[in-house]
Design a protein around this motif. Structure first.
Motif, PDB file in Angstrom:
ATOM      1  N   ALA A   1      -6.916 -17.048   0.936  1.00  0.00           N
ATOM      2  CA  ALA A   1      -7.861 -18.151   0.768  1.00  0.00           C
ATOM      3  C   ALA A   1      -8.549 -18.137  -0.598  1.00  0.00           C
ATOM      4  O   ALA A   1      -9.241 -19.084  -0.953  1.00  0.00           O
ATOM      5  N   ASP A   2      -8.381 -17.060  -1.354  1.00  0.00           N
ATOM      6  CA  ASP A   2      -9.122 -16.954  -2.617  1.00  0.00           C
ATOM      7  C   ASP A   2      -8.689 -18.024  -3.611  1.00  0.00           C
ATOM      8  O   ASP A   2      -7.498 -18.251  -3.833  1.00  0.00           O
ATOM      9  N   THR A   3      -9.679 -18.679  -4.215  1.00  0.00           N
ATOM     10  CA  THR A   3      -9.359 -19.660  -5.257  1.00  0.00           C
ATOM     11  C   THR A   3     -10.131 -19.335  -6.527  1.00  0.00           C
ATOM     12  O   THR A   3     -10.110 -20.101  -7.487  1.00  0.00           O
ATOM     13  N   LYS A   4     -10.822 -18.187  -6.549  1.00  0.00           N
ATOM     14  CA  LYS A   4     -11.657 -17.845  -7.707  1.00  0.00           C
ATOM     15  C   LYS A   4     -10.927 -17.005  -8.744  1.00  0.00           C
ATOM     16  O   LYS A   4     -11.132 -17.179  -9.937  1.00  0.00           O
ATOM     17  N   ILE A   5     -10.105 -16.077  -8.264  1.00  0.00           N
ATOM     18  CA  ILE A   5      -9.446 -15.160  -9.207  1.00  0.00           C
ATOM     19  C   ILE A   5      -8.387 -15.918 -10.009  1.00  0.00           C
ATOM     20  O   ILE A   5      -7.538 -16.597  -9.441  1.00  0.00           O
ATOM     21  N   THR A   6      -8.476 -15.798 -11.327  1.00  0.00           N
ATOM     22  CA  THR A   6      -7.576 -16.576 -12.183  1.00  0.00           C
ATOM     23  C   THR A   6      -6.688 -15.693 -13.051  1.00  0.00           C
ATOM     24  O   THR A   6      -5.877 -16.195 -13.816  1.00  0.00           O
ATOM     25  N   TYR A   7      -6.864 -14.357 -12.949  1.00  0.00           N
ATOM     26  CA  TYR A   7      -6.128 -13.460 -13.857  1.00  0.00           C
ATOM     27  C   TYR A   7      -5.010 -12.693 -13.168  1.00  0.00           C
ATOM     28  O   TYR A   7      -4.457 -11.741 -13.720  1.00  0.00           O
ATOM     29  N   GLY A   8      -4.664 -13.090 -11.928  1.00  0.00           N
ATOM     30  CA  GLY A   8      -3.445 -12.564 -11.315  1.00  0.00           C
ATOM     31  C   GLY A   8      -3.514 -11.182 -10.706  1.00  0.00           C
ATOM     32  O   GLY A   8      -2.477 -10.616 -10.362  1.00  0.00           O
ATOM     33  N   PHE A   9      -4.718 -10.633 -10.541  1.00  0.00           N
ATOM     34  CA  PHE A   9      -4.830  -9.324  -9.886  1.00  0.00           C
ATOM     35  C   PHE A   9      -5.867  -9.384  -8.778  1.00  0.00           C
ATOM     36  O   PHE A   9      -7.012  -9.783  -9.006  1.00  0.00           O
ATOM     37  N   TYR A  10      -5.454  -8.989  -7.588  1.00  0.00           N
ATOM     38  CA  TYR A  10      -6.315  -9.065  -6.411  1.00  0.00           C
ATOM     39  C   TYR A  10      -6.428  -7.684  -5.798  1.00  0.00           C
ATOM     40  O   TYR A  10      -5.410  -7.033  -5.565  1.00  0.00           O
ATOM     41  N   ASN A  11      -7.628  -7.204  -5.520  1.00  0.00           N
ATOM     42  CA  ASN A  11      -7.779  -5.994  -4.703  1.00  0.00           C
ATOM     43  C   ASN A  11      -8.896  -6.225  -3.700  1.00  0.00           C
ATOM     44  O   ASN A  11     -10.009  -6.566  -4.056  1.00  0.00           O
ATOM     45  N   PHE A  12      -8.537  -6.086  -2.460  1.00  0.00           N
ATOM     46  CA  PHE A  12      -9.493  -6.303  -1.384  1.00  0.00           C
ATOM     47  C   PHE A  12      -9.424  -5.098  -0.445  1.00  0.00           C
ATOM     48  O   PHE A  12      -8.350  -4.550  -0.217  1.00  0.00           O
ATOM     49  N   SER A  13     -10.572  -4.717   0.108  1.00  0.00           N
ATOM     50  CA  SER A  13     -10.629  -3.605   1.061  1.00  0.00           C
ATOM     51  C   SER A  13     -11.545  -3.986   2.199  1.00  0.00           C
ATOM     52  O   SER A  13     -12.484  -4.772   2.013  1.00  0.00           O
ATOM     53  N   LEU A  14     -11.278  -3.386   3.363  1.00  0.00           N
ATOM     54  CA  LEU A  14     -12.138  -3.628   4.517  1.00  0.00           C
ATOM     55  C   LEU A  14     -12.020  -2.469   5.493  1.00  0.00           C
ATOM     56  O   LEU A  14     -10.934  -1.923   5.681  1.00  0.00           O
ATOM     57  N   GLY A  15     -13.145  -2.111   6.119  1.00  0.00           N
ATOM     58  CA  GLY A  15     -13.109  -1.133   7.208  1.00  0.00           C
ATOM     59  C   GLY A  15     -13.355   0.286   6.762  1.00  0.00           C
ATOM     60  O   GLY A  15     -13.393   0.598   5.575  1.00  0.00           O
ATOM     61  N   ASP A  16     -13.571   1.139   7.758  1.00  0.00           N
ATOM     62  CA  ASP A  16     -13.823   2.556   7.515  1.00  0.00           C
ATOM     63  C   ASP A  16     -12.687   3.372   8.101  1.00  0.00           C
ATOM     64  O   ASP A  16     -12.052   2.955   9.069  1.00  0.00           O
ATOM     65  N   HIS A  17     -12.502   4.545   7.553  1.00  0.00           N
ATOM     66  CA  HIS A  17     -11.465   5.445   8.034  1.00  0.00           C
ATOM     67  C   HIS A  17     -11.629   5.661   9.547  1.00  0.00           C
ATOM     68  O   HIS A  17     -12.753   5.868   9.988  1.00  0.00           O
ATOM     69  N   PRO A  18     -10.624   5.635  10.379  1.00  0.00           N
ATOM     70  CA  PRO A  18      -9.189   5.514  10.047  1.00  0.00           C
ATOM     71  C   PRO A  18      -8.668   4.067  10.063  1.00  0.00           C
ATOM     72  O   PRO A  18      -7.471   3.876  10.051  1.00  0.00           O
ATOM     73  N   ASP A  19      -9.567   3.110  10.070  1.00  0.00           N
ATOM     74  CA  ASP A  19      -9.125   1.711  10.180  1.00  0.00           C
ATOM     75  C   ASP A  19      -9.248   0.946   8.870  1.00  0.00           C
ATOM     76  O   ASP A  19      -9.236  -0.276   8.861  1.00  0.00           O
ATOM     77  N   GLU A  20      -9.408   1.694   7.775  1.00  0.00           N
ATOM     78  CA  GLU A  20      -9.600   1.007   6.498  1.00  0.00           C
ATOM     79  C   GLU A  20      -8.282   0.398   6.012  1.00  0.00           C
ATOM     80  O   GLU A  20      -7.220   0.986   6.163  1.00  0.00           O
ATOM     81  N   VAL A  21      -8.401  -0.780   5.426  1.00  0.00           N
ATOM     82  CA  VAL A  21      -7.245  -1.478   4.874  1.00  0.00           C
ATOM     83  C   VAL A  21      -7.533  -1.770   3.412  1.00  0.00           C
ATOM     84  O   VAL A  21      -8.614  -2.268   3.069  1.00  0.00           O
ATOM     85  N   HIS A  22      -6.571  -1.440   2.565  1.00  0.00           N
ATOM     86  CA  HIS A  22      -6.695  -1.718   1.134  1.00  0.00           C
ATOM     87  C   HIS A  22      -5.487  -2.549   0.736  1.00  0.00           C
ATOM     88  O   HIS A  22      -4.361  -2.205   1.106  1.00  0.00           O
TER      89      HIS A  22
END
Ligand SMILES: *[C@@H]1O[C@H](CO)[C@@H](O)[C@H](O)[C@H]1NC(C)=O
Ligand SMILES: *[C@@H]1O[C@H](CO)[C@@H](O)[C@H](O)[C@H]1NC(C)=O
Ligand SMILES: *[C@@H]1O[C@H](CO)[C@@H](O)[C@H](O)[C@H]1NC(C)=O
Ligand SMILES: *[C@@H]1O[C@H](CO)[C@@H](O)[C@H](O)[C@H]1NC(C)=O
Length: 245
Positions: free
Chosen positions: A58-79
């Motif tokens: 859904a992101d429409t802000k990033i314009t330089y072609g690199f995305y890094n998103f993270s969510l959650g805490d160990h052991p359910d963290e997703v990067h």
């Protein structure tokens, strides 16, 4: 063989039929579904993953072609990391990432870690911290079926341009580590090349990634008119015709 070791090894070798097709098809050039864990019993991981993937899609802000998103805490963290080829416009980049996100869920439905590579982008997620970490494996390569007429001169010219581009890309900033150039050999053969690292790597890590990856050139692409090697943290691509913008 330990998982750590097997992650470093060469996984597959795909033959390149249409090396410079720029259109994004649904299927990736290559996918890697890690065998390091499934989330079939873990609804929290799956829910975090789906949220991360939809935020990126859904992101429409990033314009330089690199995305890094993270969510959650160990052991359910997703990067998750998405990287588009550095010469692409944001809309083309987003189209590729949205397609990757759909495909990675189809192709690797329960894996806690996966990667897909396309002509226009690479997308990966993991339950490990992957931001800023140099990973040269798994990798795969593609090459042109056509050979050049004087391979030793041509190979030398490819190695030399990739070496020059490695330094240029490594000195990029935290948004873009990408370089392209062309060269012409003494016998008038033109070569267009690009190299790219995920820009979260340090200059040194980017250089090491590209040095190791371009070091595969003799194995993948000796005398071939075009070739590519794709790894999680960096990649290179060269052709006799221009294939980037
Ligand atoms: C994950 O699930 C797949 C498919 O059911 C299975 O082949 C694989 O061994 C599982 N991997 C782990 C690490 O449990
Ligand atoms: C990307 O990763 C960095 C380092 O972990 C973090 O500071 C930043 O907030 C992340 N960006 C997003 C959108 O998650
Ligand atoms: C290119 O060279 C390779 C390796 O020598 C050979 O197997 C292949 O058939 C050649 N391709 C063409 C189109 O001649
Ligand atoms: C790069 O190659 C060098 C020399 O083979 C090796 O020692 C190093 O571990 C490699 N680095 C990565 C990240 O693969």
């Amino acid at each position: 063989m330990s998982t750590a070791t097997s992650r470093m090894i060469f996984l597959s070798c795909a033959i390149f039929i249409q090396l410079f097709a720029l259109t994004t098809t649904a299927q990736p050039n290559f996918q890697y579904c890690a065998d390091t864990g499934n989330f079939t019993d873990n609804r929290v991981y799956e829910s975090n993953l789906n949220q991360v993937l939809s935020s990126i899609a859904a992101d429409t802000k990033i314009t330089y072609g690199f995305y890094n998103f993270s969510l959650g805490d160990h052991p359910d963290e997703v990067h998750a990391i998405g990287l588009c080829r550095g010469d692409l416009k944001p809309e083309i980049c987003r189209t590729c990432l949205r397609n990757s996100i759909q495909e990675i869920r189809n192709l690797c439905p329960t894996q806690k870690e996966a990667i897909v590579w396309y002509d226009n982008c690479m997308f990966r997620y993991s339950d490990r911290h992957i931001f800023g970490s140099l990973e040269t494996g798994p990798y795969f390569w593609m090459y042109s079926m056509n050979n050049v007429s004087n391979p030793s001169e041509f190979n030398q010219a490819v190695i030399s341009i990739l070496d020059k581009l490695t330094s240029r890309a490594a000195s990029g900033d935290s948004r873009l580590k990408f370089a392209t150039d062309s060269t012409t050999t003494a016998s008038s053969q033109t070569i267009f090349a690009l190299v790219q690292c995920t820009p979260d790597l340090s200059m040194e890590a980017c250089r090491e990634c590209l040095t190791n990856t371009t070091g595969l050139f003799p194995q993948c692409c000796d005398g071939r008119q075009g070739g590519r090697v794709m790894a999680p943290s960096c990649n290179f691509w060269y052709e006799k015709d221009k294939f980037y913008n």
